[in-house]
Design an enzyme around this catalytic site. Structure first.
Site, PDB file in Angstrom:
ATOM      1  N   LYS A  91      40.437  38.963  35.163  1.00 13.24           N
ATOM      2  CA  LYS A  91      41.180  37.305  35.149  1.00 13.24           C
ATOM      3  C   LYS A  91      40.595  35.967  34.897  1.00 13.24           C
ATOM      4  O   LYS A  91      39.353  36.247  35.571  1.00 13.24           O
ATOM      5  CB  LYS A  91      40.870  37.586  37.020  1.00 13.24           C
ATOM      6  CG  LYS A  91      41.979  36.385  37.313  1.00 13.24           C
ATOM      7  CD  LYS A  91      42.561  37.090  39.458  1.00 13.24           C
ATOM      8  CE  LYS A  91      42.644  35.938  40.044  1.00 13.24           C
ATOM      9  NZ  LYS A  91      42.021  35.477  41.513  1.00 13.24           N
ATOM     10  N   HIS A 141      39.744  36.513  50.461  1.00 14.37           N
ATOM     11  CA  HIS A 141      40.205  37.844  50.875  1.00 14.37           C
ATOM     12  C   HIS A 141      39.421  39.217  49.887  1.00 14.37           C
ATOM     13  O   HIS A 141      38.151  38.717  49.733  1.00 14.37           O
ATOM     14  CB  HIS A 141      41.813  37.591  49.315  1.00 14.37           C
ATOM     15  CG  HIS A 141      40.757  37.702  47.661  1.00 14.37           C
ATOM     16  ND1 HIS A 141      39.654  36.773  47.707  1.00 14.37           N
ATOM     17  CD2 HIS A 141      39.656  38.529  46.846  1.00 14.37           C
ATOM     18  CE1 HIS A 141      39.441  36.789  46.675  1.00 14.37           C
ATOM     19  NE2 HIS A 141      39.574  37.559  45.547  1.00 14.37           N
ATOM     20  N   ASP A 178      38.183  42.456  47.397  1.00 12.82           N
ATOM     21  CA  ASP A 178      39.177  43.141  46.124  1.00 12.82           C
ATOM     22  C   ASP A 178      39.713  44.332  46.129  1.00 12.82           C
ATOM     23  O   ASP A 178      39.327  45.350  46.782  1.00 12.82           O
ATOM     24  CB  ASP A 178      38.222  42.506  45.159  1.00 12.82           C
ATOM     25  CG  ASP A 178      38.267  41.520  44.468  1.00 12.82           C
ATOM     26  OD1 ASP A 178      38.324  40.595  45.246  1.00 12.82           O
ATOM     27  OD2 ASP A 178      37.021  40.887  43.972  1.00 12.82           O
ATOM     28  N   HIS A 237      35.203  37.452  50.172  1.00 13.02           N
ATOM     29  CA  HIS A 237      35.061  36.503  49.743  1.00 13.02           C
ATOM     30  C   HIS A 237      36.065  35.097  49.111  1.00 13.02           C
ATOM     31  O   HIS A 237      37.163  34.911  49.690  1.00 13.02           O
ATOM     32  CB  HIS A 237      34.283  36.593  48.346  1.00 13.02           C
ATOM     33  CG  HIS A 237      35.111  37.108  47.595  1.00 13.02           C
ATOM     34  ND1 HIS A 237      35.920  38.830  47.811  1.00 13.02           N
ATOM     35  CD2 HIS A 237      36.197  37.015  46.290  1.00 13.02           C
ATOM     36  CE1 HIS A 237      36.596  39.860  47.044  1.00 13.02           C
ATOM     37  NE2 HIS A 237      36.643  38.459  45.754  1.00 13.02           N
TER      38      HIS A 237
HETATM   39  O1  LIG Z   1      35.656  32.840  41.617  1.00 12.11           O
HETATM   40  C1  LIG Z   1      35.376  33.473  42.038  1.00 12.11           C
HETATM   41  O2  LIG Z   1      34.159  34.041  41.633  1.00 12.11           O
HETATM   42  C2  LIG Z   1      35.734  34.653  42.646  1.00 12.11           C
HETATM   43  C3  LIG Z   1      36.822  34.741  42.058  1.00 12.11           C
HETATM   44  C4  LIG Z   1      37.551  35.700  42.945  1.00 12.11           C
HETATM   45  O3  LIG Z   1      37.115  36.162  44.148  1.00 12.11           O
HETATM   46  C5  LIG Z   1      38.794  36.912  42.768  1.00 12.11           C
HETATM   47  O4  LIG Z   1      39.776  36.208  41.545  1.00 12.11           O
HETATM   48  O5  LIG Z   1      39.254  37.737  42.852  1.00 12.11           O
HETATM   49 FE   LIG Z   2      37.960  38.659  44.267  1.00 18.58          FE
END
Ligand SMILES: O=C(O)CCC(=O)C(=O)O
Ligand SMILES: [Fe+2]
Length: 269
Positions: free
Chosen positions: A130, A149, A151, A205
């Site tokens: 992503k 959130h 993961d 995070h």
């Molecule tokens: O941009 C980031 O460093 C984290 C992004 C994130 O937590 C996610 O895409 O689940």
């Molecule tokens: Fe994330």
């Protein structure tokens, strides 16, 4: 200010055969990581452009790049440099994921290959990339980047363009992750938290926008198959004094449960 946007690329499931054939082919093929990143960036910028032209505030695109198809395609076409780079990156990450899953298994007093097997093994663990784009914002405190959130994955690996923005909720406060050159960030996700009965935590995070610079991050989520596996605390992690903290659920049910909880939370706020 433009809104943060994300694009998705499915890196694919890496079976043993595709791993071997990739490995053989990689040794005879130069890999330009920078070019790959550049192309990924272009892909994400295009996504954002399409998003803004269509008046959407956020957009996400799924690229289905299954490793096996990518390999075959790459054999015939020189235009596959991007596929080659993403495939190589996926291959490297898959190896790293195995090593980390082994180490985590040992920490839990399990056989080395146990967690890897529990999340689907070589054939079933899915890698998805992503790409997050955070536009610069003069008042970052007023903007929402990627909201707080955990993961859902087993493990998540993150590369970024060295602009700070990732924050972790640690010991009751938000802490900004340091940008360490030549390093990769790894999160433990919900899947490992469930299997370990909470002994490994899936950290809360979020991603913030930056005042002066655009931030881009590339997050690879290593996920178990949606329906084939029932995720629940492994028997070895449970005891009378340590009862199971999570009910048995497939990965799909876990996602549904999280979405439902989120909708409920939003409704009650
Ligand atoms: O941009 C980031 O460093 C984290 C992004 C994130 O937590 C996610 O895409 O689940
Ligand atoms: Fe994330």
């Amino acid at each position: 200010m433009a809104s943060p946007r994300s694009s998705w690329i499915v890196l694919g499931k890496l079976g043993r055969n595709s791993l071997n054939s990739l490995w053989r082919r990689k040794r005879s093929m130069p890999t330009t990581r920078a070019l790959g990143m550049f192309r990924a960036m272009v892909a994400s910028l295009l996504t954002m452009l399409v998003g803004s032209l269509s008046g959407r505030t956020t957009s996400s695109i799924l690229f289905f790049l299954r490793i096996r198809e990518t390999c075959q395609f790459g054999l015939k076409s020189p235009a596959s440099t991007r596929d080659e780079v993403t495939s190589e990156y996926a291959r490297q990450l898959r190896g790293l994921a195995s090593k980390i899953l082994s180490a985590l298994s040992i920490c839990l007093g399990l056989e080395e290959g146990r967690l890897e097997k529990e999340v689907g093994g070589l054939e079933e663990l899915l890698l998805q990339l992503k790409i997050n784009y955070y536009p610069k914002c003069p008042q970052p405190e007023l903007a929402l980047g990627v909201e707080a959130h955990t993961d859902i994955s087993a493990l998540t690996f993150i590369l970024h363009n060295m602009v700070p923005g990732l924050q972790l909720f640690y010991q009751g406060k938000w802490v900004t992750a340091k940008c360490v050159p030549n390093s990769i960030i790894m999160h433990i996700g919900d899947t490992i938290e469930i299997l370990s009965n909470g002994k490994f935590k899936s950290i809360l995070h979020r991603g913030l926008v930056n005042k002066e610079k655009v931030r881009i991050s590339w997050a690879v989520f290593c996920e178990p198959p949606k329906d084939k596996i029932i995720l629940k605390p492994l028997p070895e992690t449970v005891s009378e004094t340590d009862p199971p903290l999570f009910p048995p659920r497939t990965f799909a049910q876990h996602i549904e449960h999280k979405l439902f909880r989120k909708t409920q939370d939003n409704l009650s706020n």
